[in-house]
Scaffold this motif. Structure first.
Motif, mmCIF file in Angstrom:
data_model
loop_
_atom_site.group_PDB
_atom_site.id
_atom_site.type_symbol
_atom_site.label_atom_id
_atom_site.label_comp_id
_atom_site.label_asym_id
_atom_site.label_seq_id
_atom_site.Cartn_x
_atom_site.Cartn_y
_atom_site.Cartn_z
ATOM 1 N N UNK A 1 47.675 58.518 33.420
ATOM 2 C CA UNK A 1 47.499 59.936 33.097
ATOM 3 C C UNK A 1 48.461 60.818 33.891
ATOM 4 N N UNK A 2 49.254 60.201 34.773
ATOM 5 C CA UNK A 2 50.268 60.954 35.495
ATOM 6 C C UNK A 2 49.951 61.192 36.957
ATOM 7 N N UNK A 3 48.860 60.674 37.434
ATOM 8 C CA UNK A 3 48.474 60.901 38.819
ATOM 9 C C UNK A 3 49.207 59.920 39.727
ATOM 10 N N UNK A 4 49.545 60.325 40.938
ATOM 11 C CA UNK A 4 50.236 59.429 41.881
ATOM 12 C C UNK A 4 49.348 58.250 42.278
ATOM 13 N N UNK A 5 49.967 57.090 42.404
ATOM 14 C CA UNK A 5 49.237 55.874 42.748
ATOM 15 C C UNK A 5 48.531 56.036 44.093
ATOM 16 N N UNK A 6 49.178 56.667 45.061
ATOM 17 C CA UNK A 6 48.586 56.838 46.386
ATOM 18 C C UNK A 6 47.305 57.666 46.321
ATOM 19 N N UNK A 7 47.292 58.707 45.496
ATOM 20 C CA UNK A 7 46.100 59.551 45.374
ATOM 21 C C UNK A 7 44.959 58.780 44.714
ATOM 22 N N UNK A 8 45.279 58.039 43.671
ATOM 23 C CA UNK A 8 44.250 57.256 42.979
ATOM 24 C C UNK A 8 43.696 56.180 43.920
ATOM 25 N N UNK A 9 44.579 55.560 44.688
ATOM 26 C CA UNK A 9 44.138 54.525 45.633
ATOM 27 C C UNK A 9 43.175 55.117 46.659
ATOM 28 N N UNK A 10 43.489 56.280 47.180
ATOM 29 C CA UNK A 10 42.612 56.920 48.167
ATOM 30 C C UNK A 10 41.248 57.241 47.558
ATOM 31 N N UNK A 11 41.234 57.724 46.332
ATOM 32 C CA UNK A 11 39.971 58.045 45.654
ATOM 33 C C UNK A 11 39.105 56.807 45.457
ATOM 34 N N UNK A 12 39.756 55.680 45.177
ATOM 35 C CA UNK A 12 39.021 54.460 44.861
ATOM 36 C C UNK A 12 38.725 53.616 46.099
ATOM 37 N N UNK A 13 39.207 54.055 47.258
ATOM 38 C CA UNK A 13 38.912 53.346 48.504
ATOM 39 C C UNK A 13 39.681 52.064 48.689
ATOM 40 N N UNK A 14 40.900 52.001 48.149
ATOM 41 C CA UNK A 14 41.745 50.819 48.310
ATOM 42 C C UNK A 14 43.080 51.243 48.901
ATOM 43 N N UNK A 15 43.831 50.298 49.397
ATOM 44 C CA UNK A 15 45.133 50.618 49.976
ATOM 45 C C UNK A 15 46.159 50.896 48.879
ATOM 46 N N UNK A 16 47.212 51.610 49.270
ATOM 47 C CA UNK A 16 48.292 51.866 48.308
ATOM 48 C C UNK A 16 48.938 50.562 47.859
ATOM 49 N N UNK A 17 49.067 49.619 48.798
ATOM 50 C CA UNK A 17 49.685 48.330 48.449
ATOM 51 C C UNK A 17 48.870 47.609 47.382
ATOM 52 N N UNK A 18 47.542 47.635 47.518
ATOM 53 C CA UNK A 18 46.686 46.988 46.529
ATOM 54 C C UNK A 18 46.802 47.688 45.188
ATOM 55 N N UNK A 19 46.802 49.009 45.205
ATOM 56 C CA UNK A 19 46.935 49.764 43.956
ATOM 57 C C UNK A 19 48.268 49.455 43.279
ATOM 58 N N UNK A 20 49.338 49.434 44.053
ATOM 59 C CA UNK A 20 50.648 49.127 43.477
ATOM 60 C C UNK A 20 50.691 47.696 42.934
ATOM 61 N N UNK A 21 50.002 46.778 43.612
ATOM 62 C CA UNK A 21 49.946 45.390 43.128
ATOM 63 C C UNK A 21 49.328 45.332 41.745
ATOM 64 N N UNK A 22 48.190 46.019 41.529
ATOM 65 C CA UNK A 22 47.536 45.979 40.228
ATOM 66 C C UNK A 22 48.338 46.702 39.169
ATOM 67 N N UNK A 23 48.994 47.790 39.541
ATOM 68 C CA UNK A 23 49.846 48.505 38.581
ATOM 69 C C UNK A 23 51.023 47.621 38.180
ATOM 70 N N UNK A 24 51.627 46.952 39.163
ATOM 71 C CA UNK A 24 52.759 46.057 38.866
ATOM 72 C C UNK A 24 52.322 44.915 37.953
ATOM 73 N N UNK A 25 51.184 44.299 38.239
ATOM 74 C CA UNK A 25 50.701 43.205 37.387
ATOM 75 C C UNK A 25 50.420 43.697 35.974
ATOM 76 N N UNK A 26 49.857 44.886 35.875
ATOM 77 C CA UNK A 26 49.559 45.433 34.552
ATOM 78 C C UNK A 26 50.849 45.686 33.770
#
Length: 101
Positions: A22-47
């Protein structure tokens, strides 16, 4: 099935992807969901690489085991364990392996 300490299930990972799309920064979404930026980027990359199937759990089993005991030796150890009822300290010298293998 995710391991018991996992922060995200497949549904949560899809929610992460939806929010990032939806256009939101990965770091902001990661913080909201209680996960690290690295983990969020990992799932985005796999997707991005694999599509929806990339959001499912994977086996943690190693692809290779370079120092694995050869099958012949393993068979010999199993046979000796069954016939002689010996433990690793007694079997090691017979088959030429350290007791801890």
């Amino acid at each position: 099935m995710p391991h018991r300490n996992a922060r995200l299930t497949v549904y949560g990972r899809q929610l992460l992807i939806d929010r990032v799309q939806s256009g939101r920064p990965v770091a902001h979404v990661a913080a909201e969901m209680g996960i690290s930026r690295a983990t969020a980027h990992k799932w985005v990359r796999r997707w991005r690489q694999e599509g929806p199937s990339g959001l499912h759990d994977r086996s943690s089993r190693p692809r290779t085991t370079p120092h694995r005991t050869p099958a012949e030796v393993e068979t010999q150890v199993c046979q000796l364990r069954a016939t002689r009822k010996l433990g690793p300290a007694r079997l090691g010298p017979i088959v030429g392996l350290p007791p801890s293998t």
